[in-house]
Structures are given as structure tokens and as C-alpha cells.
Write an enzyme that holds these catalytic residues in place. Sequence first.
Site, mmCIF file in Angstrom:
data_model
loop_
_atom_site.group_PDB
_atom_site.id
_atom_site.type_symbol
_atom_site.label_atom_id
_atom_site.label_comp_id
_atom_site.label_asym_id
_atom_site.label_seq_id
_atom_site.Cartn_x
_atom_site.Cartn_y
_atom_site.Cartn_z
ATOM 1 N NE ARG A 153 -4.193 -1.690 0.408
ATOM 2 C CZ ARG A 153 -5.265 -1.685 -0.379
ATOM 3 N NH1 ARG A 153 -5.282 -0.973 -1.462
ATOM 4 N NH2 ARG A 153 -6.330 -2.400 -0.076
ATOM 5 C CD GLN B 191 -19.031 14.242 10.613
ATOM 6 O OE1 GLN B 191 -19.818 13.519 11.222
ATOM 7 N NE2 GLN B 191 -19.402 15.367 10.038
ATOM 8 C CG HIS C 168 -13.621 16.801 10.380
ATOM 9 N ND1 HIS C 168 -14.306 15.761 9.803
ATOM 10 C CD2 HIS C 168 -14.235 17.932 9.949
ATOM 11 C CE1 HIS C 168 -15.292 16.241 9.075
ATOM 12 N NE2 HIS C 168 -15.274 17.551 9.137
ATOM 13 C CE1 TYR D 188 -9.546 -5.877 1.943
ATOM 14 C CE2 TYR D 188 -7.584 -5.165 3.109
ATOM 15 C CZ TYR D 188 -8.389 -5.127 1.991
ATOM 16 O OH TYR D 188 -8.017 -4.341 0.922
ATOM 17 C CG LEU E 249 -11.852 8.082 -1.283
ATOM 18 C CD1 LEU E 249 -10.856 7.336 -2.166
ATOM 19 C CD2 LEU E 249 -11.633 7.655 0.162
ATOM 20 C CE1 TYR E 250 -13.071 8.217 5.867
ATOM 21 C CE2 TYR E 250 -10.844 8.236 5.018
ATOM 22 C CZ TYR E 250 -11.796 7.693 5.841
ATOM 23 O OH TYR E 250 -11.487 6.622 6.629
ATOM 24 C CG HIS F 35 -21.908 13.903 3.603
ATOM 25 N ND1 HIS F 35 -20.729 14.134 2.925
ATOM 26 C CD2 HIS F 35 -21.924 14.760 4.644
ATOM 27 C CE1 HIS F 35 -20.076 15.103 3.525
ATOM 28 N NE2 HIS F 35 -20.767 15.514 4.572
ATOM 29 N N GLY G 31 -8.309 4.686 -1.665
ATOM 30 C CA GLY G 31 -8.206 5.249 -0.316
ATOM 31 C C GLY G 31 -7.289 4.443 0.587
ATOM 32 C CB SER H 207 -6.192 4.820 4.724
ATOM 33 O OG SER H 207 -6.356 4.199 5.941
#
Length: 596
Positions: free
Chosen positions: A128, A211, A215, A365, A394-395, A398, A534, A538
Site C-alpha cells: 500500500r 468524521q 477532520h 478483510y 474520497l472521504y 455522507h 483510499g 490511509s
Amino acid sequence: MDTMNDRRRTAVLIVIAALAWNYLGKEKSSSIRIATAVDYDPCCEFPCQNQGVCMSYADKSYSCDCTNTGYYGVNCTSATVMTAVINAVKPDPEYLHTILTTDLWIWKVINNIPFIHDAAMKYIFLSRGDQVDSPVRFESDHPYTTLDAYFNETYFARTLPPVPTHCPTPMGVAGKKELPDLDMLIQKVFVRRQFLPEPHDTNLLFQYYAQHFTHQFFRTNYTKGPQFTKGNGGVDVSNIYGLTERQRRALRSNVDGKLKFQIINGEHFPPYLKDVPGISMEYPPHLPITEDNKFALGHPFFALLPGLFVYSTIWMREHNRVCEVLKEQHPHWDDERLYHTAKLIITGEVIKITIEDYVQHLSQYKVDLKFKPQVVHGTRFQFHNRINVEFDHLYHWHPLIPEGIKVEDSYYSLMDMAFSTKSVFTHGLDAFVKALVTNRAGKLTSRNHSPVTVPVLKKMLENSRILRFQGVNQYRKKFNMRPFRDFLDLTGDEELARDMEEMYGDINAVEYYVGLIAEKDSPSLTPLTMVNVGGPWSVKGLIANPICSPHWWKPSTFGGEIGFDIVNTASIEKLFCNNMVSKCQDITFKVPPGTL
Ligand SMILES: *[C@@H]1O[C@H](CO)[C@@H](O)[C@H](O)[C@H]1NC(C)=O
Ligand SMILES: *[C@@H]1O[C@H](CO)[C@@H](O)[C@H](O)[C@H]1NC(C)=O
Ligand SMILES: *[C@@H]1O[C@H](CO)[C@@H](O)[C@H](O)[C@H]1NC(C)=O
């Protein structure tokens, strides 16, 4: 004597073979200039494959720079011998994803044999991590590499550079001269017809975790523009402690390392805003919120939604709890040392919980994801990270948000909840946490966006156009997935495919975020492209944190074995259980069985 000569001969052959392998592995330097008959910049066609870099010339010719891609040829499409061998044994990402999310005996073996499991985690972290440019090459203001992309940290990083402004269409050459009207696009692709529940029983504790966690590093500076950030390059726990030194100082009690708190109904809560000069919160000016309902938190937005306020409260309590543990170990430590050491422990807990509880649930996974930074020590892994603006887009999850939430016997619609923490006090923090656990989140897919959050979506899509994001198929290629062939291949749904084809005309013109959401289901919480795009950002953001690097990842960084142990045994359940009055009650990211 003979055996001696044999050995020498074998050694010489091995060296020759190694040199040949090395030579074959190098792409022949290409940069062949290709004349074209087009009247626009030929790089608008994105002719260079496999991450070759396109350069065009005044006479409308172009060349592809294939250096270090493992490919050669005019468009970097011919694999070197070494690349061909790797490609032959490398599993297809779609197939690999199916394997990873299917219950197979192999996962039991891997999960239970430590050295094999370490190897699996090492493979996940490295493969990754390899997909993320480190150091970063691009920002949003130039379609080519600039030194500012690296040194000017007010820029978000950019994984693919913007489509040049002088191209025939907004996506280069694919599609129509203009992108679809946003209101129509939102109506046809995004707006919820009826609430689609998340099929893996995901609850609102998960939604608010996402969220609250993200942030800390998704902090667009809108005053400056959508390509700029106010934040830092990763998990800096600024969502708990504050972004600037002024805010951080304001939130500290200056006693025993602890954060300021107050007691309401016998429980610890963050202080009122009026009691903490130096903090400003984003309370909308038009709302009549009394001073006894305004709180001072590490993030200016977190008092506007009760779920975020709950997480802020729990982390504040956890920090103060950790300070007490440290103080008992080190009674001679001053406030400063207790505060900073506790903050390191909290950072470790955040990363541990994010990998082992949150990403585990998100990805579905079957291999147990474990926070073991030591497996990448001594490898090529780079302990440096920047936040990509495409990751921020991407994040936008909603669709996870339902139309309302049931707390005990009351029902609150989204708008009842917004801008107020009152419901937390009406029911008590523990009852509210229970509601977060038992209320279902929505499915992360097309046509599941609450009308209430459409303005946020629209703003983000506008920004992706201002920033000239490349199409979703370009991102598929960048992250080693085959591009979608057509609209049905993307959506798996004929009606949606028809609607989208009408709007975009060409599959290669489909916008990034639109493609991410419109994609057919995968076994994970999100469609496959979102996982595979993502995921690298990440993993990189979590494992590149300084606390994971060889000279940091040791007990002394965390105040000794006891502090290190808090990090290494952290879980979402423990985090809540240690900080709720009623202690443990089925704290997971899934709605417990039997809940309606
Ligand atoms: C290289 O790409 C261009 C543009 O997509 C294409 O027209 C051309 O045929 C390709 N050339 C080769 C040799 O593949
Ligand atoms: C970063 O780039 C922006 C846009 O060019 C510029 O306004 C800003 O001053 C730069 N900041 C630094 C620290 O160089
Ligand atoms: C956001 O951008 C504005 C305008 O350039 C700048 O004055 C401000 O300091 C930035 N905010 C932060 C927190 O970096």
C-alpha cells in the site's frame, strides 16, 4: 580440486545471471518524440501509460518519459522482463479483494501463526505504501512537478496533477465540452430515494468515528482556496488538542498534564466556551445558542453534531485518565512532561483503534489487521506523509448518515440534531452512546445521499472541477486497476448506466468522486475503487506517523512499559468502557444482533 572449480563456475554464473536480470529490469531509455496530427496539446490525451510522464513540444509532438516505471516504448506500454514476471505472478486487484474478504481456512492459518501474520502485515503496509508518491510531486496549481508541491505545506498534495486548462474538454479529450449540470447530476446519481441501510450492520458509532478521526487532517482553508489546507500531514491528534499552540494552551489545565474539564450531572465534560479564552468555535451566528450550551473543543466544528461532541468528550476523559496512570508511575514528572507523554500515548491509541477496529470493519478483510509498525523497520518504507486533496474528496461519506436517530424513546431528525449538543444532556452520555451503537448507518453508494447534506456534496463537486481532477479511470490506472470499459461495467445497474452515459458521453469522462460512488457494490463497506484508492493513502498516513519509526517505537517514548501497553492494548471498546459511567455495553462498530 574439481569441486572447487565447479563452485567457482557456479558463482560466476550466478553473478552473470544477476547482472543480466538487473539489466533486463531497466527500461531502455525511451523519450522518443512522436509527431501527431492533432491541433491541441497531445498530452491532453494522456497517452503515457503505467505512470510514464508526458511532455509535449511546440510542434504538437510528444514524448513519454518511462524512467523507473518498469515499462518502455513510445507510450510506456512494453513491460521489461522483470515487470512482466512480476505482473505474471501478481494477483488481479479485484480477485485479491475477493480473496481477502472471503472466509477461507488460509486466514485462520495466517491469523494464528505470528511470523506468517507479520509477513502478511509487512506485505500490506509495504504494497500500500508503495502506491503513494513519497515525497509528493504535485499540487493543484500546476499540471507538472513543482518544488512547491513539497516545500509549500499550505498546499494539499495531489496524486494526479490537474488536467491542463488548454485541453479540448474538461477531462482532456474524452467526453463533452462541458461537464454535466451539477444539480441534475446530484438528482440522478446521488439523492436518496429511500434510505438504504448499510449491509454490514454498520452503526453510527462508526460514522462518527470516521468524521471525528478524519477532520484532524482534512482541513481545507476555504479563505485561501480549495487546494490549500490549514492542517498538517497526518495523524497529529489536533482534533482533540487543537491545531495551534494558542488553542492547545487554552485547553490545558496546567495541572498534572490534564485537559480542562467541568462537571455536569456528576460527569466530566469539556469546559464551556466562555471559560476558555483563546478558543473559537464555529457556532452559526444566527442560532440562539445560550452560553451554557457552547463548549470549547479541539476542533471548531465538533460541537455542532452530538456524535462528534461525544467523541471529543471521551477522548478528553481518556487523556486525563492516561495522565493519572502516568503520574502514578512518575510522581516527580511536571505538568509539561505528563501532558506531552499522554499525547503520544493517545496518538498511539488512535492509530491502533483506527487500524484494528475501524479499518478492519471498513474493509471487511478476513485477515486480522494489526498495528505492528516494527514489521516495516529496516525496509524501504518512508516515514513521511502529506494529505492528498483527492483523499479529502474520497472521504465525503455522507451516504452513511441516516435521516434521523432514535435515542431511548425519542426520535431526532438530522436537522433536530444539527448545531446542538442538547440531546446528549437530555439523555445522558451513556444513553447517547448506546443510541450510536444501535442506530444503523446508510449504505455508501449512489442514490443514498440525504437531501439535507446535498449542499456539502455540491460544494465538493464544484471544487473538484475548479481543481480539474482527472477522471475516475485515470485514478483506477494509477492504483493498478484496469479502467472501466463502459458505464454498465462501472455501475452494474442499467438505469444508472443509461443516465450517466447520457450525461457524460464517454466512460473516460466520468468524474473522480462520481465514479467512486456510482460503482457497483463490493464486499467492503465502499465500492472497490474507493477501497483500493483510499487504502494506500490511509495505510501510509497511519504507519508513516513518527511514533511508528524505529527510534520512536519503544516503551520510553510512551513513559515506559505501562504507557506502551496502553497503546498496544487499545480498542474502541476499551476506550469507551474506561470512560463511561455505566462501563461496558457492547461497544463495536456494528449494530448488535437483535436490534431492529
Ligand atoms: C500511443 O498513444 C497514442 C495516443 O493515445 C496513440 O494514438 C498511439 O497509437 C500510441 N502508440 C503506440 C505505439 O502505442
Ligand atoms: C504557498 O503557495 C501559495 C500559492 O502560490 C502562496 O500564496 C503562499 O504564499 C505560499 N506559501 C509559502 C509558505 O510559501
Ligand atoms: C487560511 O488562509 C488565509 C488567507 O491566506 C490565511 O490568512 C490564514 O492564516 C489561513 N489559515 C490557517 C489556519 O492557516
